[in-house]
Enzyme design. Structure first.
Site, PDB file in Angstrom:
ATOM      1  N   GLY A   1      44.219  63.202 -26.153  1.00 34.63           N
ATOM      2  CA  GLY A   1      44.413  61.834 -25.681  1.00 34.63           C
ATOM      3  C   GLY A   1      43.290  61.389 -24.755  1.00 34.63           C
TER       4      GLY A   1
ATOM      5  N   CYS B   1      57.633  66.470 -27.096  1.00 34.08           N
ATOM      6  CA  CYS B   1      56.849  66.092 -25.922  1.00 34.08           C
ATOM      7  C   CYS B   1      57.751  65.768 -24.738  1.00 34.08           C
ATOM      8  CB  CYS B   1      55.949  64.914 -26.246  1.00 34.08           C
ATOM      9  SG  CYS B   1      56.808  63.621 -27.129  1.00 34.08           S
TER      10      CYS B   1
ATOM     11  N   GLU C   1      50.676  58.455 -26.321  1.00 30.79           N
ATOM     12  CA  GLU C   1      51.933  59.132 -25.980  1.00 30.79           C
ATOM     13  C   GLU C   1      51.616  60.611 -25.998  1.00 30.79           C
ATOM     14  OE1 GLU C   1      54.721  61.186 -25.915  1.00 30.79           O
ATOM     15  OE2 GLU C   1      55.586  60.466 -27.802  1.00 30.79           O
TER      16      GLU C   1
ATOM     17  N   LYS D   1      46.650  58.707 -39.916  1.00 34.01           N
ATOM     18  CA  LYS D   1      46.285  60.097 -40.208  1.00 34.01           C
ATOM     19  C   LYS D   1      47.384  61.036 -39.720  1.00 34.01           C
ATOM     20  CE  LYS D   1      44.348  63.390 -38.046  1.00 34.01           C
ATOM     21  NZ  LYS D   1      44.917  64.667 -38.483  1.00 34.01           N
TER      22      LYS D   1
ATOM     23  N   GLY E   1      50.187  62.887 -29.230  1.00 37.41           N
ATOM     24  CA  GLY E   1      49.710  64.260 -29.341  1.00 37.41           C
ATOM     25  C   GLY E   1      49.425  64.843 -27.971  1.00 37.41           C
ATOM     26  N   SER E   2      48.492  65.767 -27.933  1.00 37.87           N
ATOM     27  CA  SER E   2      48.247  66.488 -26.687  1.00 37.87           C
ATOM     28  C   SER E   2      47.457  65.638 -25.693  1.00 37.87           C
ATOM     29  CB  SER E   2      47.481  67.779 -26.970  1.00 37.87           C
ATOM     30  OG  SER E   2      46.149  67.468 -27.299  1.00 37.87           O
ATOM     31  N   THR E   3      47.636  65.971 -24.428  1.00 37.29           N
ATOM     32  CA  THR E   3      46.935  65.241 -23.372  1.00 37.29           C
ATOM     33  C   THR E   3      45.425  65.429 -23.492  1.00 37.29           C
ATOM     34  OG1 THR E   3      48.830  65.308 -21.895  1.00 37.29           O
ATOM     35  CG2 THR E   3      46.677  65.062 -20.866  1.00 37.29           C
TER      36      THR E   3
ATOM     37  N   GLU F   1      52.456  72.483 -20.092  1.00 36.90           N
ATOM     38  CA  GLU F   1      53.350  72.216 -21.211  1.00 36.90           C
ATOM     39  C   GLU F   1      53.244  73.380 -22.197  1.00 36.90           C
ATOM     40  OE1 GLU F   1      52.343  68.971 -23.891  1.00 36.90           O
ATOM     41  OE2 GLU F   1      54.472  68.496 -24.083  1.00 36.90           O
TER      42      GLU F   1
END
Lengths: 478, 359
Positions: free
Chosen positions: A241, A292, A258, A184, A236-238, A389
């Site tokens: 995640g 990232c 990641e 996706k 993607g974003s934490t 971030e």
């Protein structure tokens, strides 16, 4: 006084990209209509022009894609590695042949400069497929036992900052190892993945081995939660995640994440200053800082702070911001209005918390999503812009006095993805590198990628490695 | 599809001297450098007043040169290559081609040089394209000292300068007395510019003060009228650290131009070594207020390459150097390619080598 050397516009032609008005989902080897999913517009971030419409995949679509991948897995995983390699080599070659088209497409959909898509993204995409094609018939020699087996169906969710490159990082090792995939792409950058689907057809890849289901967060969540997915890979974003980790907890699914980062770029007083400045620029302004592993925290030794900052500011005033399709553009557009709002809010907060804000005098285009390159000085560990971030062209500058202090500050973050060390002294470089808790450490360079090198994070930057021999492990039953 | 795309890319600002930048090197060398309170007027060729202490002895000079920031070879070459991808088209290309033509030091340095050959070269320098009078003249012709009278005559009244190599060019392996006699002869014959070679042997042996004193002696022999270009022979210095040190050494000694090479060795001007020298003149002006020119020489044969060098100048030293008083190309065959590209831009067609003059 000589007349000014103004570079005339040098736009890359967009005629090489043939966009359809709307796109369906690529399932089981063909583009199909969704079961009930509506059409969503994808825009060019540089102009807000609508490029095409794509389908918001539903849970039902995801199920259909996973079933296609499951069916294809039987034959694909049974193929000799050398046969799978042929397909991967073919895909790599088609990508090279169509690289100009794909570079223009990526620039249109993402907003990043053509210079980057042409010189960085696309060569790396092709290199990734070539590299993992080479592994496909050598899995028994990769250090995971004599005959390591694939996992099955991989559900992969990728971000918008390097749409095609992240696709390559996910799909190439998965296929080489004998898995089939449902991928996706990100909500704001679905087009290059849909073009990749066409490349799979062109390369004659068997049906169902690669399935592309476009959509939003709900589509991704359905894919991650699907009971017949054996492996989940997410970049993607934490925050997302963590949600994914909760979803797959207690299942047999293997997971690699990641996630975000707040990379420290450490400049010692014996650094090669001119090249360090280039590295700082490349570390935080490459892809508008939407990386990232960006070097978003500059840790500079206090004794050379002014010298480095003066040189950096002078260099930043030569950056060229504007039309991403212009071959002379260094800084393109921010990917979405949402991301621009986030960057703007964090930068404003930095200012409100007392850090000193600087940007080169800079005219931003009137339409599209733009943010001027920004440097904050006088930043301390306590500032939000030193901890969160930002994922934009915003550099936070901190100082240190000794190597110990540099290491302590660099590691003092919930993240641990990347770091950079600038020094002419090899022994110092090695000593500091050994003490940094970051997955990737660059020395006297920054943001350099290669398919042979593993990439991944510590702590909240995620786990698992992509790239290199290590990247195979995530797709093998070991 | 709306035709109004985003604004064309443009530099955010012209590079401007930043407050504090001026004293960048002063901070680094606070103990060695006494800063002048005001910058000398642009164009001043006085040797750096504020850095006098640096050259007081062999040890202070060594300390200074070895204290310059190191050069990371990979990073330097990557930057030069990245600037080489700039796309210079249409009006920008027309501007760049004319500028490049006006910066050529049209050179003949052969054992077989004759007055006839030099006359032809001079005629070509004055009027590079006889078919198009709008074509600018080159900056200079560059010849051996004994050919200076012939060159002077050939370019008389045109504004084209005569540059003469000297100091036992290209090896420089002669006594100082011989070198100075060589220089004086060239200047007496009317040379507007002197291209000297440094003693690479002394430099590589670490005898920096000897190199420095030789340059100052040659500078003195040039008098007030002839501008001095100092050739480092970068291919023999071999490392980028050496090139940076040689650049500062030459500028400290009063060079009006720093020049890469003689054209007589395997490696001559490259984008990377020229970029490095451009950084040096930029930093030197920031530290002392004195502007020094740069001349890459040897190996630049195509218009495309020349334009890449101009991009290096524009984005490193800045617009102040985009003038043949401050930047030159030491070249011979480059000129004809520049002329052919100029004709192509004007007519839309490529002509052939028979449509530019052979000199």
């Amino acid at each position: 006084m000589a007349p000014v050397f103004e570079y005339a516009p040098a736009p890359e032609s967009r005629a090489v990209v043939d966009l359809a008005p709307s796109y369906g989902l690529f399932i089981d080897g063909e583009f199909t209509e969704s079961a009930g999913g509506d059409l969503v517009k994808t825009v060019s971030p540089a102009t807000e022009e609508v490029l095409a419409e794509y389908t918001r995949g539903t849970a039902e679509d995801v199920d259909r894609a996973v079933r296609a991948a499951r069916k294809a897995f039987e034959t694909w995983s049974a193929l000799p590695g050398a046969e799978r390699a042929k397909y991967l080599f073919r895909i790599a070659r088609v990508i090279q042949e169509r690289s100009r088209e794909l570079a223009v497409l990526e620039t249109l959909d993402n907003g990043k400069p053509i210079r980057e898509t042409r010189d960085a993204d696309l060569p790396l995409v092709a290199a990734h497929f070539f590299y993992y094609a080479g592994w496909a018939d050598k899995l028994g020699h990769a250090g995971f036992g004599p005959d390591p087996r694939p996992l099955g169906v991989a559900g992969q969710v990728i971000p918008w900052n390097f749409p095609l490159l992240m696709l390559a990082w996910k799909i190439a090792p998965a296929l080489a190892a004998g898995n089939t995939v449902v991928l996706k792409p990100a909500e704001t950058t679905p087009l290059s993945a849909l073009f990749f689907a066409d490349i799979c057809r062109q390369a004659g890849l068997p049906r169902g081995v690669v399935n592309i289901v476009t959509g939003d967060g709900a589509t991704g969540a359905a894919l991650v939660a699907h009971p017949d997915v054996d492996k989940v890979a997410f970049t993607g974003s934490t925050a997302v995640g963590k949600e994914i980790a909760r979803t797959v907890a207690g299942t047999a699914k293997k997971l690699t994440l990641e996630l975000g980062g707040k990379g420290a770029n450490i400049v010692f007083d014996d650094a090669p200053v001119d090249q360090a400045v280039e590295g700082i620029v490349n570390g935080i302004f490459f892809n508008q800082g939407q990386v990232c592993c960006a070097g978003s925290r500059l840790l500079v030794q206090e004794s050379v702070h002014d010298e480095v900052l003066d040189a950096l500011k002078r260099r930043l005033s030569t950056l060229r911001l504007g039309d991403p399709l212009d071959k002379n553009t260094d800084i393109g557009a921010i990917n979405s209005a949402e991301q621009l709002a986030r960057i703007t809010a964090l930068a404003d907060q930095g200012e409100a918390e007392g850090a000193e804000r600087w940007s080169p005098s800079c005219e931003l285009p009137s339409s599209g999503y733009w943010f001027a390159p920004t440097v904050f000085t006088g930043v301390t560990q306590a500032h939000t812009i030193a901890r969160d971030e930002i994922f934009g062209p915003v550099l936070s500058v901190l100082t240190f006095r000794t190597p110990d202090e540099a290491v302590a500050k660099a590691n003092n973050t919930p993240y641990g993805l990347s770091a950079g060390i600038w020094t002419e002294k090899g022994s110092r470089m090695l000593a500091v590198a050994g003490r940094l808790r970051a997955g990737v450490i660059w020395s006297n360079t920054f943001n350099k990628f290669d398919p042979t090198s593993p990439f991944g994070g510590y702590k909240e930057s995620g786990f698992g490695r992509e790239g290199g021999r290590h990247g195979l492990e995530a797709y093998l039953d070991v | 599809m709306p035709d109004a795309g985003p604004a064309p890319a443009r530099g955010l600002t012209r590079p401007v001297p930043l407050r504090g930048l001026y004293s960048r090197y002063a901070r680094r060398y606070a103990r060695l450098v006494t800063m002048p309170t005001t910058a000398p007027a642009p164009g001043s060729t006085a040797s750096a007043p504020g850095l006098a202490d640096v050259t007081a002895s062999d040890s202070t000079l060594r300390l200074f040169l070895h204290g310059l920031p190191g050069v990371d070879a990979v990073g330097l070459e990557a930057r030069a290559a990245a600037l080489g991808t700039r796309s210079i088209k249409t009006t920008a290309k027309a501007y760049a081609l004319d500028l490049a033509i006006s910066m050529v030091d049209l050179t003949t340095l052969e054992g077989a040089d004759t007055p006839g050959k030099v006359r032809a070269l001079g005629a070509k320098a004055v009027r590079p394209d006889p078919a198009d009078r709008a074509t600018p003249s080159t900056a200079a012709v560059c010849v051996y000292p004994d050919m200076v009278p012939a060159a002077k005559e050939a370019v008389a009244g045109s504004g084209v300068k005569v540059a003469s190599v000297a100091t036992a060019f290209p090896a420089g392996r002669a006594s100082l007395a011989v070198k100075l006699a060589d220089v004086r002869e060239a200047v007496a014959a009317g040379a507007d510019e002197v291209d000297m070679v440094i003693d690479r042997g002394a430099f590589l042996a670490g005898r920096y003060l000897k190199v420095y004193e030789e340059i100052t002696a040659v500078k003195e022999a040039c008098g007030t009228d002839a501008r001095l270009k100092v050739i480092f022979e970068t291919g023999e210095l071999s490392t980028y650290d050496n090139i940076r040190r040689a650049s500062w050494l030459g500028m400290l000694a009063g060079a009006d131009f720093i020049k890469t090479s003689t054209g007589k060795v395997a490696v001559n001007a490259t984008p990377a070594n020229t970029l490095l020298m451009l950084e040096a003149v930029r930093d030197f002006r920031a530290a002392t207020g004195v502007q020094v020119g740069v001349k890459p020489a040897g190996g630049i044969r195509t218009a495309k390459d020349a334009v890449k060098f101009l991009v290096l100048v524009n984005e490193t030293a800045g617009a102040d150097w985009l003038d043949n008083h401050w930047f030159r190309f030491g070249a011979s065959s480059l000129l004809n390619d520049l002329l052919m590209q100029r004709q192509k831009l004007a007519t839309g067609r490529y002509s052939g080598p028979d449509y530019v003059t052979v000199d």
